[in-house]
Design a protein around this motif. Structure first.
Motif, mmCIF file in Angstrom:
data_model
loop_
_atom_site.group_PDB
_atom_site.id
_atom_site.type_symbol
_atom_site.label_atom_id
_atom_site.label_comp_id
_atom_site.label_asym_id
_atom_site.label_seq_id
_atom_site.Cartn_x
_atom_site.Cartn_y
_atom_site.Cartn_z
ATOM 1 N N THR A 92 0.869 -1.171 0.000
ATOM 2 C CA THR A 92 0.000 0.000 0.000
ATOM 3 C C THR A 92 0.911 1.228 0.000
ATOM 4 O OG1 THR A 92 -0.031 0.094 2.416
ATOM 5 C CG2 THR A 92 -1.798 -1.181 1.342
ATOM 6 N N PRO A 93 0.368 2.408 -0.259
ATOM 7 C CA PRO A 93 1.223 3.602 -0.175
ATOM 8 C C PRO A 93 1.894 3.754 1.187
ATOM 9 C CG PRO A 93 -0.812 4.130 -1.312
ATOM 10 C CD PRO A 93 -0.973 2.728 -0.787
ATOM 11 N N GLY A 94 1.152 3.452 2.262
ATOM 12 C CA GLY A 94 1.723 3.567 3.593
ATOM 13 C C GLY A 94 2.839 2.576 3.839
ATOM 14 N N TRP A 95 2.688 1.358 3.327
ATOM 15 C CA TRP A 95 3.729 0.333 3.521
ATOM 16 C C TRP A 95 5.000 0.742 2.791
ATOM 17 C CZ3 TRP A 95 7.012 -2.921 1.046
ATOM 18 C CH2 TRP A 95 7.556 -3.963 1.799
ATOM 19 N N VAL A 96 4.850 1.187 1.539
ATOM 20 C CA VAL A 96 6.010 1.589 0.752
ATOM 21 C C VAL A 96 6.723 2.762 1.417
ATOM 22 C CG1 VAL A 96 6.758 2.547 -1.459
ATOM 23 C CG2 VAL A 96 5.074 0.706 -1.412
ATOM 24 N N GLU A 97 5.950 3.728 1.917
ATOM 25 C CA GLU A 97 6.551 4.865 2.602
ATOM 26 C C GLU A 97 7.306 4.429 3.846
ATOM 27 O OE1 GLU A 97 5.059 9.145 4.322
ATOM 28 O OE2 GLU A 97 3.952 7.359 4.910
ATOM 29 N N ARG A 98 6.719 3.495 4.597
ATOM 30 C CA ARG A 98 7.291 3.125 5.890
ATOM 31 C C ARG A 98 8.621 2.400 5.756
ATOM 32 N NH1 ARG A 98 7.154 5.609 10.199
ATOM 33 N NH2 ARG A 98 4.884 5.741 10.194
ATOM 34 N N ILE A 99 8.856 1.712 4.650
ATOM 35 C CA ILE A 99 10.143 1.025 4.536
ATOM 36 C C ILE A 99 11.252 1.948 4.041
ATOM 37 C CG2 ILE A 99 9.052 -1.211 4.177
ATOM 38 C CD1 ILE A 99 9.998 -1.008 1.245
ATOM 39 N N GLY A 100 10.917 3.227 3.813
ATOM 40 C CA GLY A 100 11.959 4.178 3.492
ATOM 41 C C GLY A 100 11.767 4.904 2.186
ATOM 42 N N TYR A 101 10.744 4.520 1.414
ATOM 43 C CA TYR A 101 10.477 5.220 0.159
ATOM 44 C C TYR A 101 9.504 6.349 0.436
ATOM 45 C CZ TYR A 101 13.009 1.616 -2.279
ATOM 46 O OH TYR A 101 14.001 0.782 -2.712
ATOM 47 N N GLY A 102 10.010 7.396 1.043
ATOM 48 C CA GLY A 102 9.180 8.496 1.501
ATOM 49 C C GLY A 102 9.810 9.083 2.745
ATOM 50 N N ASN A 103 9.058 9.797 3.531
ATOM 51 C CA ASN A 103 9.589 10.428 4.739
ATOM 52 C C ASN A 103 9.537 9.439 5.898
ATOM 53 O OD1 ASN A 103 10.007 12.905 3.412
ATOM 54 N ND2 ASN A 103 7.831 13.387 3.636
ATOM 55 N N ARG A 108 7.674 3.971 17.036
ATOM 56 C CA ARG A 108 7.814 3.754 18.472
ATOM 57 C C ARG A 108 6.612 3.041 19.072
ATOM 58 N NH1 ARG A 108 13.125 4.648 19.870
ATOM 59 N NH2 ARG A 108 13.868 6.563 18.922
ATOM 60 N N THR A 109 5.535 2.930 18.336
ATOM 61 C CA THR A 109 4.334 2.314 18.890
ATOM 62 C C THR A 109 3.872 1.173 18.009
ATOM 63 O OG1 THR A 109 2.810 3.763 17.715
ATOM 64 C CG2 THR A 109 3.598 4.518 19.854
ATOM 65 N N TRP A 110 3.168 0.239 18.638
ATOM 66 C CA TRP A 110 2.686 -0.928 17.922
ATOM 67 C C TRP A 110 1.577 -0.564 16.932
ATOM 68 C CZ3 TRP A 110 4.798 -5.386 17.214
ATOM 69 C CH2 TRP A 110 4.068 -6.372 16.582
ATOM 70 N N GLN A 111 0.843 0.514 17.176
ATOM 71 C CA GLN A 111 -0.252 0.868 16.274
ATOM 72 C C GLN A 111 0.243 1.058 14.847
ATOM 73 O OE1 GLN A 111 0.175 2.087 19.283
ATOM 74 N NE2 GLN A 111 -1.743 2.641 20.300
ATOM 75 N N ASP A 112 1.407 1.622 14.675
ATOM 76 C CA ASP A 112 1.964 1.812 13.344
ATOM 77 C C ASP A 112 2.645 0.556 12.829
ATOM 78 O OD1 ASP A 112 1.113 4.326 12.832
ATOM 79 O OD2 ASP A 112 2.968 5.327 13.387
ATOM 80 N N GLY A 113 2.859 -0.403 13.692
ATOM 81 C CA GLY A 113 3.553 -1.615 13.292
ATOM 82 C C GLY A 113 5.049 -1.391 13.208
ATOM 83 N N TYR A 114 5.758 -2.379 12.761
ATOM 84 C CA TYR A 114 7.212 -2.309 12.639
ATOM 85 C C TYR A 114 7.618 -2.768 11.253
ATOM 86 C CZ TYR A 114 7.409 -1.321 17.597
ATOM 87 O OH TYR A 114 7.243 -0.728 18.811
ATOM 88 N N VAL A 115 6.993 -2.153 10.263
ATOM 89 C CA VAL A 115 7.161 -2.556 8.877
ATOM 90 C C VAL A 115 8.618 -2.483 8.431
ATOM 91 C CG1 VAL A 115 6.684 -1.787 6.513
ATOM 92 C CG2 VAL A 115 4.808 -2.119 8.120
ATOM 93 N N PHE A 116 9.298 -1.403 8.756
ATOM 94 C CA PHE A 116 10.681 -1.242 8.315
ATOM 95 C C PHE A 116 11.556 -2.367 8.844
ATOM 96 C CE2 PHE A 116 14.997 0.417 8.928
ATOM 97 C CZ PHE A 116 15.315 0.773 7.627
ATOM 98 N N ASP A 117 11.411 -2.672 10.123
ATOM 99 C CA ASP A 117 12.226 -3.727 10.746
ATOM 100 C C ASP A 117 11.870 -5.097 10.173
ATOM 101 O OD1 ASP A 117 13.352 -2.073 13.324
ATOM 102 O OD2 ASP A 117 11.292 -1.525 12.819
ATOM 103 N N GLU A 118 10.573 -5.320 9.943
ATOM 104 C CA GLU A 118 10.150 -6.591 9.349
ATOM 105 C C GLU A 118 10.761 -6.765 7.964
ATOM 106 O OE1 GLU A 118 5.773 -6.367 11.562
ATOM 107 O OE2 GLU A 118 5.934 -6.152 9.390
ATOM 108 N N TRP A 119 10.723 -5.687 7.191
ATOM 109 C CA TRP A 119 11.265 -5.758 5.836
ATOM 110 C C TRP A 119 12.767 -6.034 5.849
ATOM 111 C CZ3 TRP A 119 10.325 -6.784 1.106
ATOM 112 C CH2 TRP A 119 11.170 -6.349 0.081
ATOM 113 N N GLN A 120 13.499 -5.374 6.726
ATOM 114 C CA GLN A 120 14.943 -5.600 6.810
ATOM 115 C C GLN A 120 15.255 -7.045 7.195
ATOM 116 O OE1 GLN A 120 17.553 -3.197 6.148
ATOM 117 N NE2 GLN A 120 15.760 -2.314 5.161
ATOM 118 N N THR A 121 14.499 -7.576 8.144
ATOM 119 C CA THR A 121 14.700 -8.964 8.568
ATOM 120 C C THR A 121 14.392 -9.930 7.437
ATOM 121 O OG1 THR A 121 14.145 -8.396 10.854
ATOM 122 C CG2 THR A 121 14.001 -10.716 10.244
ATOM 123 N N ALA A 122 13.271 -9.692 6.745
ATOM 124 C CA ALA A 122 12.876 -10.573 5.648
ATOM 125 C C ALA A 122 13.857 -10.490 4.488
ATOM 126 C CB ALA A 122 11.474 -10.219 5.181
#
Length: 212
Positions: A92-103, A108-122
């Motif tokens: 989604t646009p939010g997922w793509v932004e969260r891994i670093g393609y964007g600002n 710091r909170t679970w509500q936003d998830g930990y997409v960046f860290d998950e992506w790096q691990t995967a």
């Protein structure tokens, strides 16, 4: 190495897709509900889904703090990637932004998830042949998602936009996961509940050692 009976997949998604608009809360809630229904439907096709809600359900009783800000839950969730055959990013646009393609901003909170860290691990696990990345395109510009090298090189992408034939695509995705699970060799074949219990003991011991 003998695999688990069912292919196990880690579902990575952005919790907060919209902010600052009148419909943001409803939109975000519907998005999360869609992901949880997606996981439920995969399970009905013999695929074992792993996502934050399931980890909280299994491991939540171990904690006496607010799970929304409990880093231990995030650690357990990300470590669950290591027992999965496939990593399914919900694009989604939010997922793509969260891994670093964007600002990108550190979460710091679970509500936003930990997409960046998950992506790096995967990504690291995929490079080691321990997991297969299977992108799930949900919304936004496909060209933006395809700019991400590991998604571009995955060789497969399943479209789950609102106008896509959902039931047909779930069946096709499940068949692909069943037939392709041997491509990846997870670092452990433990069942998820057993894996989380082992990890929790390790994390608790490390915390005790640091406090000693």
């Amino acid at each position: 190495m003998a695999h688990a009976q069912h292919p196990r997949v880690f579902i990575s998604y952005r919790h907060t897709e919209r902010t600052g608009t009148p419909d943001a809360d409803d939109f975000n809630r519907q998005h999360v509900e869609w992901v949880e229904q997606f996981a439920h439907d995969l399970a009905a096709h013999g695929v074992e889904p792993v996502l934050d809600a399931r980890v909280r359900q299994i491991a939540g009783p171990l904690f006496d703090t607010d799970l929304a800000t409990e880093p231990g839950i995030a650690n357990l969730t990300m470590a669950s990637i290591h027992v999965c055959h496939a990593f399914l990013p919900i694009i989604t646009p939010g997922w793509v932004e969260r891994i670093g393609y964007g600002n990108f901003e550190e979460q710091r909170t679970w509500q936003d998830g930990y997409v960046f860290d998950e992506w790096q691990t995967a990504a690291a696990s995929a490079m080691a042949g321990q997991i297969q990345i299977v992108p799930i395109f949900r919304s936004g510009g496909l060209e933006n998602a395809l700019e991400i090298p590991l998604i571009r090189n995955a060789g497969i992408l399943f479209a789950f936009e609102d106008d896509a034939p959902y039931e047909d695509n779930i069946g096709l995705l499940a068949d692909f996961l069943h037939n392709g699970r041997a491509i990846a060799q997870p670092s452990s074949d433990m069942q998820l509940t057993e894996w989380l219990a082992v990890l929790w003991k390790k994390f608790a011991k490390a915390a005790n050692d640091q406090g000693a």
